[in-house]
Motif scaffolding. Structure first.
Motif, PDB file in Angstrom:
ATOM      1  N   GLY A 384       0.868  -0.942   0.183  1.00  0.00           N
ATOM      2  CA  GLY A 384      -0.521  -0.154  -0.143  1.00  0.00           C
ATOM      3  C   GLY A 384       0.607   1.187  -0.486  1.00  0.00           C
ATOM      4  N   ILE A 385       2.201   1.542  -0.706  1.00  0.00           N
ATOM      5  CA  ILE A 385       2.890   2.537  -0.833  1.00  0.00           C
ATOM      6  C   ILE A 385       2.288   3.627  -2.355  1.00  0.00           C
ATOM      7  N   PRO A 386       2.422   4.165  -1.998  1.00  0.00           N
ATOM      8  CA  PRO A 386       2.021   5.326  -3.553  1.00  0.00           C
ATOM      9  C   PRO A 386       3.438   4.949  -4.522  1.00  0.00           C
ATOM     10  N   PHE A 388       1.434   3.207  -6.333  1.00  0.00           N
ATOM     11  CA  PHE A 388       0.981   2.026  -6.946  1.00  0.00           C
ATOM     12  C   PHE A 388      -0.198   1.801  -6.228  1.00  0.00           C
ATOM     13  N   PHE A 391      -1.788   1.689  -3.252  1.00  0.00           N
ATOM     14  CA  PHE A 391      -1.694   2.352  -1.919  1.00  0.00           C
ATOM     15  C   PHE A 391      -3.431   3.084  -1.878  1.00  0.00           C
ATOM     16  N   TYR A 392      -4.086   3.611  -2.774  1.00  0.00           N
ATOM     17  CA  TYR A 392      -5.629   4.161  -3.350  1.00  0.00           C
ATOM     18  C   TYR A 392      -6.881   3.264  -2.400  1.00  0.00           C
ATOM     19  N   VAL A 395      -6.176   3.989   1.072  1.00  0.00           N
ATOM     20  CA  VAL A 395      -6.850   5.320   1.352  1.00  0.00           C
ATOM     21  C   VAL A 395      -8.051   4.745   1.495  1.00  0.00           C
TER      22      VAL A 395
ATOM     23  N   VAL B 140       2.041  11.054  -1.924  1.00  0.00           N
ATOM     24  CA  VAL B 140       2.135  10.095  -2.821  1.00  0.00           C
ATOM     25  C   VAL B 140       3.352   9.958  -3.049  1.00  0.00           C
ATOM     26  N   GLU B 143       5.076   9.800   0.615  1.00  0.00           N
ATOM     27  CA  GLU B 143       5.907   7.859   0.568  1.00  0.00           C
ATOM     28  C   GLU B 143       6.572   7.430  -0.892  1.00  0.00           C
ATOM     29  N   ALA B 144       6.260   7.579  -1.889  1.00  0.00           N
ATOM     30  CA  ALA B 144       7.450   7.478  -3.382  1.00  0.00           C
ATOM     31  C   ALA B 144       8.404   7.380  -2.917  1.00  0.00           C
ATOM     32  N   ILE B 147      10.573   4.717  -1.576  1.00  0.00           N
ATOM     33  CA  ILE B 147      10.910   3.459  -2.642  1.00  0.00           C
ATOM     34  C   ILE B 147      12.583   3.558  -2.851  1.00  0.00           C
ATOM     35  N   PHE B 173       8.256   5.503   7.616  1.00  0.00           N
ATOM     36  CA  PHE B 173       6.627   5.063   6.917  1.00  0.00           C
ATOM     37  C   PHE B 173       5.047   4.618   8.095  1.00  0.00           C
ATOM     38  N   LEU B 180      -1.831  10.348   7.240  1.00  0.00           N
ATOM     39  CA  LEU B 180      -2.698  10.165   6.550  1.00  0.00           C
ATOM     40  C   LEU B 180      -3.809  10.134   6.972  1.00  0.00           C
ATOM     41  N   LEU B 184      -7.565  12.160   6.505  1.00  0.00           N
ATOM     42  CA  LEU B 184      -8.797  11.491   5.476  1.00  0.00           C
ATOM     43  C   LEU B 184      -9.598  12.658   7.039  1.00  0.00           C
TER      44      LEU B 184
END
Lengths: 478, 504
Positions: A384-386, A388, A391-392, A395, B140, B143-144, B147, B173, B180, B184
C-alpha cells in the motif's frame, strides 16, 4: 396456477458459459489426443465470448428474473467482468506451469470454467438457494483442482483439508440460512429485508442466523478465526491452483457477502457489523503478525491475503454505499495484485523447483533486473505504498471507516499496514540486496509469460497513477 | 514564464521520466547513464531558475499554480504551486542534485543506471513534495520517495546497510501513516483535500490536538527530532555518499517544511498549547545530541548527529512564535525566529551536503571513516584541507558563513522567548565548534599519521568543482542573505498570522 416462462435474457452470459463449458468437457476428451492446447485456447475463447456478452449487455438498472432468484445489475456486471479478466490471466499463467510440472490436463481448464460459472451465479444470486448453488458449483470445482496432482502428498493433504473445512463452512452457512428462512419465511433477499423492516420477526433466531452466516462467509473469505485452511491450502496446492483460489473467488465471496448482508439483511446492521468488526480486527492482526515469520512466498501471500481480507472488511463495516464501493475497489485491486504475485511464482517455477521460497528470489536484481523491478511493484502495491494502486485501495477503505466514525479502527489498520510493510520489504530486500546463490539468469518459462507478468505489474503502477476510472466504476456500480 | 511551460510539472516529471529512461536504456552503458543524468539535472536546474527570477516577493499567495482534476470522486486535484516557504527548497533540491550526480561519477561502478535512475526519480519526487497543494498528492510524493531511497541505501550502502535501510523505511512509513489518517479526517470534515482549504477550515480543540500529534509523529520522524532520531545515524553511516547528501540536505527539510505547511497553519491552537513539547525536544536535540556527536569516532556518524542537532534549531525557531507573542505582544518579534529557521534549513542543506561530500572524498581514497585512521591530511591534500576547514567553520556557525545567519537569528529569538531557551540554544555555538573543530584537528592537522595518508591525492577537477560551488553558496548566503529573506518574507508574515489566529 399458471406458469410464466421467465426471461432468460439477464442470464445469457451464464447460460452461454454453461453450454460452452459442457461442450468443451466433451470435446476435451477428443481433442486431448490430437492437439495439446486446443482446450486451453477454447477456454480463453469462451471467456472472451462471455466477457463480451457481459460487456455488451451491461445493465444499469437492476433486473430480476427466474422468480426473483437471479439478479442482474451494474454491481454484478462489474464484478463479472473482472472475474473474466482475472480468470483469463490465471489460465494464461497456468498453461505453461502445468506443462512444466508435467500434469497438463484439459480438466484443469474445464474445472476452472465451471468455477467461473459458480462465481457468476454467486455474483447474481438473489435468494439463499441460488447463492448456495453458486457457492457449491465453485467450491466443488476448486476441491477437484486442488487434488488434481495425485502424486503429490501435500496437494492431497491440502485438498482433504480444504474439502472437510469447506464442507463444515457450508454446513454453517446452511444452518444460518435455515434460521433466516425460519424467522422471515422467505428466501428472497428483498423480501427478507422487507419482513425484517416490518419488525414482525423473532430477533433471537435472526441473530443466531446472522452469526452462522457470517461464520460461513468468513470461512469462504479466509478471515480470522476461520482462516486455518488458507495457508495450508495455498501452500499445498499446485501454484497454478493457488493462483486460481487466491484471486477470482475473492471477488465472488465479496459479492455474496454484499448480497446477503447488505441487500438481504440491512435491518440487522448492528448485529453483523459488530461481528465483522471483530473478524476484521483479528484478520488485520493475524495477517500482519504471523506473516512475519514465513519463509515460503506462497504462505506469505496466503497470510498476507488474510490481512487484506481484514482491510476489505473495513469497507463493509462502514455500512454505507460508499464503504461497499471502497471494499469492492479493494477486492478488485487485491485480486489483480495477487494475480501478479502468484503469477510471478508460476512463471518462474520449473520442474523440481517450485520457486516459491523467498530465498529463491535472492539476488533477483542480478539474475533478472526487469523481473525484480516487476516484483518490487507487486510488493509495494501489496504494502500500500504510493504511487501503486494498492495505496488507493487502502486509502479508500480507511477513509470510509473514518467517515463512519471508527477512527480507532483506521489507526489499527494503518499500524498493521506498517507491520506488514516489513515482510513485503523483506522480499524486496532479498531481491535487491542479497547475493544470489547462483548467477544464472532467471527467465520466465516463456516469453509470453514475461510479457504477462510485466503487463500486470505495470498495470499496478498505471492504475496507481490514474486510479480515477476504476474508482468511478466501483462507485457508480452501487 | 518561459514558453508558457508549466514549470513545476516540468521540474517534477523531467527528472522522473529521465530517470526511468536511464533505467531502461542505460544497462551496461554507464557513460551514457552518467552523462544523461547530469544533462537532465542541469536542464532541471536551469528550468528552476525562473522560479526565482519571476517570483513575486510582495505576495504570500501561491504562485506558478497548476491545477488539474485527478480523482474527482474525492475532490483530489493534481494541484501545484509555490510560495516563499517552498520555492527556496525547490531551488535547493535542483541545485544539490547536480552535485549529487557529479559526486557519484567515479565512485559507483555497479549498476550505474539503477543508481542514477534512482536519484533522478528521487529528485522529481522531492520537488513534488515541496510544491504539492493537495494532501493526497503530497502524501503520494512523500511516500513514493521512500522506495528509491530504500533501494539506494540497501544496495550501494555499507556493510550493515540492510538493517539500516529497513529501519529507515519502517520508521518513516510508520510516522507518515498517521499523517494520512489526519488528512482523511480533515477531508471528512471539509470535503476537500486541498492544503489551502485545510488552512482555513475550522477544527475543534480535541481534533486539533489529535491532528497536531499525528503531524508531529510524521514530521518528527522525518526531521528527525529526539527521541525518534535513531534511524538517521544508521541510515547515514550505511548510505553511499550521495544518499547521505540527499538525506541530510533535502529529505530532512521535508519534515521542517511539514511543520510550516501543515502543523502551524492547520492546528494553531494545538500548536500553541503543545509548543513546549516541540521546544523541549528541540532543546534536547540541540544540547544532548550535540554532546553525542562529540564522542563519535566515525566521521559520518559525527556529521549525522550534528545534523540532528542543527535541525533542532529549525524546529525550535518555528515554535518560538507563541512564547514571543506572549512576551512582546506582537508577532513581529517572532518573525526573526521563523525566518531563522527557514534560513537554517537552506544553509544546513548546503553545509551538511558539503560535509558528507567531504567525508565521501576521504572515504573513496582510504575506505575508512574512522577519525583515528587520519591525521595531517592537509599536508597531502592542501586544497581539500582548505574547503574542509571552511565547511567545518560553517558547520560550527562562524560569522560570514551561512551557518551563522540562521543560528544567530534563532538564538536571538530564543532569548526573546525565554532566557533559558536562549542559553541552552546558544550552547550549541560552543558544543558545535567543539566537535567540528576537534574532528578537523584530528583529521587534517598535525603530522601525517601514516603511509596511507602520506600517499593521498588532492582533489581532482570534478571534486574541486563540487566543493568550490558549495563553498561559494555557503559564503554567499553567509555574507548576503537578504535575497533569500526577501523571497520568504511575505509568506513567513502570512504564516505567522495563520499560526497565531485561533480557529476555535
Amino acid at each position: 396456477m399458471n406458469f410464466v416462462i421467465p426471461s432468460f435474457t439477464p442470464a445469457i452470459p451464464e447460460i452461454v458459459l454453461l453450454t460452452l463449458t459442457s461442450l468443451l468437457l466433451v470435446a476435451d476428451t477428443i481433442w486431448s489426443k490430437r492437439s495439446e492446447f486446443a482446450t486451453y485456447y477454447a477456454t480463453q475463447l469462451i471467456l472472451l465470448v462471455v466477457g463480451y456478452l457481459v460487456w455488451t449487455s451491461f445493465s444499469v438498472e437492476q433486473v430480476l428474473t427466474f422468480d426473483g432468484s437471479f439478479v442482474r445489475d451494474a454491481f454484478g456486471d462489474v464484478l463479472k467482468l473482472f472475474i473474466v479478466i482475472i480468470s483469463m490471466g490465471i489460465f494464461l499463467f497456468s498453461k505453461e506451469y502445468l506443462l512444466q510440472q508435467k500434469f497438463y490436463r484439459g480438466e484443469y481448464f474445464t474445472l476452472g470454467l465451471f468455477g467461473v460459472l459458480g462465481m457468476f451465479v454467486m455474483v447474481s444470486a438473489y435468494n439463499l438457494i441460488t447463492l448456495y448453488l453458486g457457492l457449491e458449483i465453485m467450491s466443488l470445482a476448486i476441491y477437484a483442482m486442488v487434488a488434481m496432482r495425485k502424486d503429490n502428498q501435500f496437494a492431497l493433504e491440502s485438498a482433504m483439508k480444504y474439502f472437510v473445512l469447506g464442507a463444515l463452512a457450508t454446513g454453517m452457512l446452511l444452518y444460518g440460512f435455515s434460521m433466516l428462512y425460519g424467522a422471515t419465511g422467505t428466501i428472497q433477499f428483498n423480501e427478507m429485508a422487507e419482513v425484517i423492516a416490518s419488525g414482525n420477526v423473532d430477533h433471537v433466531v435472526l441473530s443466531f442466523g446472522v452469526v452462522f452466516v457470517v461464520i460461513g462467509l468468513a470461512f469462504k473469505l479466509g478471515a480470522v478465526p476461520f482462516h486455518m485452511w488458507v495457508p495450508d491450502v495455498y501452500h499445498g496446492a499446485p501454484t497454478a491452483v493457488t493462483l486460481y483460489i487466491g484471486t477470482a473467488p475473492k471477488l465472488a465471496a465479496f459479492a455474496i457477502m454484499y448480497r446477503l448482508l447488505v441487500e438481504g439483511l440491512p435491518g440487522l446492521v448492528e448485529d453483523w457489523q459488530s461481528l465483522i468488526i471483530m473478524i476484521s480486527i483479528l484478520s488485520l492482526i493475524v495477517g500482519a503478525v504471523i506473516t512475519l515469520v514465513q519463509d515460503n512466498l506462497k504462505r506469505l501471500l496466503a497470510y498476507s491475503g488474510i490481512g487484506h481480507v481484514g482491510f476489505l472488511l473495513l469497507g463493509i463495516i462502514a455500512a454505507n454505499p460508499d464503504g461497499y464501493s471502497a471494499a469492492m475497489f479493494y477486492v478488485i485491486v487485491y485480486a489483480i495484485t495477487a494475480v501478479a504475485g502468484f503469477g510471478m511464482i508460476t512463471a518462474l517455477a520449473r520442474t523440481g523447483n517450485e520457486f516459491d521460497l523467498i530465498a529463491d528470489f535472492k539476488g533477483m536484481n542480478k539474475r533478472n533486473p526487469w523481473l525484480a523491478l516487476m516484483m518490487l511493484f507487486v510488493m509495494f502495491s501489496m504494502a500500500g505504498i504510493p504511487p501503486f494502486v494498492g495505496f488507493y485501495a487502502k486509502v479508500l477503505v480507511i477513509e470510509e471507516v473514518v467517515a463512519a466514525g471508527f477512527t480507532w479502527l483506521a489507526i489499527l489498520a494503518v499500524v498493521t499496514a506498517v507491520i506488514s510493510a516489513f515482510y513485503y520489504l523483506k522480499v524486496v530486500k532479498v531481491m535487491y540486496f542479497d547475493e544470489p546463490d547462483d548467477n544464472t539468469k532467471v527467465e520466465p518459462i516463456s516469453n509470453q509469460l514475461n510479457w504477462a507478468v510485466s503487463f500486470v505489474s505495470i498495470a499496478l503502477l498505471l492504475l496507481g497513477l490514474m486510479p480515477s476510472p476504476l474508482i468511478t466504476l466501483c462507485y457508480n456500480s452501487l | 514564464m518561459i514558453f508558457d511551460l508549466p514549470i513545476l510539472s516540468t521540474l517534477i516529471w523531467l527528472p522522473i521520466l529521465g530517470g526511468l529512461l536511464i533505467l531502461f536504456v542505460g544497462s551496461n552503458r554507464d557513460a551514457f547513464a552518467k552523462w544523461f543524468a547530469l544533462f537532465i539535472s542541469v536542464v532541471t536546474f536551469l528550468c528552476s531558475i525562473p522560479l526565482w527570477t519571476n517570483f513575486d516577493t510582495t505576495t504570500s499567495a501561491m504562485q506558478f499554480v497548476e491545477r488539474v482534476e485527478w480523482i474527482p470522486q474525492f475532490n483530489i486535484y493534481y494541484s501545484l504551486g509555490v510560495d516563499g516557504l517552498s520555492m527556496p527548497l525547490v531551488l535547493l533540491t535542483t541545485f544539490t542534485q547536480i552535485l549529487v550526480i557529479a559526486s557519484a561519477w567515479d565512485v559507483i561502478k555497479e549498476r550505474v543506471e539503477q543508481y542514477m535512475g534512482a536519484f533522478m526519480v528521487m529528485q522529481g519526487l522531492m520537488i513534488g513534495v515541496f510544491v504539492a497543494l493537495d494532501g493526497i498528492l503530497f502524501y503520494v510524493f512523500w511516500e513514493a520517495l521512500l522506495i528509491p531511497m530504500f533501494i539506494v541505501i540497501g544496495k550501494w550502502g555499507g556493510p550493515n546497510r540492510v538493517y539500516a535501510t529497513i529501519k529507515f523505511f519502517l520508521y518513516t512509513f510508520f510516522g507518515s501513516v498517521f499523517m494520512l489518517v489526519a488528512f482523511l479526517y480533515m477531508y471528512f470534515q471539509s470535503g476537500s483535500f486541498s492544503i489551502l482549504d485545510f488552512h482555513t477550515m475550522s477544527l475543534s480543540h480535541m481534533a486539533q490536538i489529535l491532528i497536531f500529534l499525528a503531524f508531529l509523529i510524521a514530521f518528527a520522524v522525518k526531521v528527525p527530532m529526539f527521541p525518534v532520531h535513531t534511524w538517521l545515524p544508521d541510515a547515514h553511516v550505511q548510505a553511499p555518499t550521495a544518499g547521505s547528501v540527499v538525506l541530510a540536505a533535502i529529505m530532512l527539510k521535508m519534515g521542517g517544511y511539514g511543520f510550516v505547511r501543515f502543523s502551524l497553519p492547520i492546528t494553531p491552537d494545538a500548536a500553541m498549547e503543545l509548543d513546549w513539547l516541540v521546544i523541549v525536544l528541540s532543546l534536547i536535540a540541540i544540547f544532548y545530541i550535540g554532546l553525542v556527536a562529540m564522542v563519535q569516532s566515525d566521521m559520518k556518524k559525527l556529521v549525522a548527529y550534528s545534523s540532528i542537532s542543527h535541525m533542532g534549531f529549525v524546529t525550535i525557531g518555528m515554535f518560538l512564535v507563541y512564547d514571543i507573542v506572549q512576551n512582546t505582544g506582537s508577532i513581529q518579534g517572532s518573525m526573526i525566529g521563523m525566518e531563522g529557521a527557514m534560513i537554517q534549513m537552506i544553509s544546513h542543506g548546503f553545509i551538511s551536503g558539503a560535509m558528507f561530500l567531504m567525508i565521501g572524498v576521504l572515504y573513496d581514497r582510504m575506505h575508512t571513516r574512522e577519525i583515528s585512521a587520519y591525521g595531517g591530511v592537509v599536508n597531502t591534500m592542501p586544497w581539500f584541507g582548505f574547503f574542509a576547514v571552511l565547511f567545518a567553520m560553517a558547520n560550527a556557525g562562524l560569522p560570514g558563513t551561512s551557518g551563522f545567519v540562521g543560528e544567530f537569528m534563532v538564538i536571538l529569538a530564543s532569548f526573546k522567548a525565554n532566557v533559558w531557551y536562549g542559553v541552552i540554544a546558544a550552547s550549541t555555538l560552543i558544543i558545535g565548534a567543539a566537535y567540528t573543530l576537534w574532528m578537523v584537528k584530528r583529521v587534517f592537522f598535525g603530522a601525517v599519521a601514516n603511509d596511507n595518508v602520506g600517499t593521498l591525492q588532492d582533489l581532482n577537477k570534478r571534486e574541486f568543482a563540487i566543493m568550490a560551488t558549495l563553498a561559494v553558496a555557503v559564503v554567499l548566503l553567509g555574507v548576503y542573505p537578504a535575497p533569500l529573506i526577501d523571497v520568504m518574507h511575505s509568506s513567513v508574515a502570512n504564516l505567522l498570522i495563520q499560526a497565531t489566529t485561533s480557529k476555535l
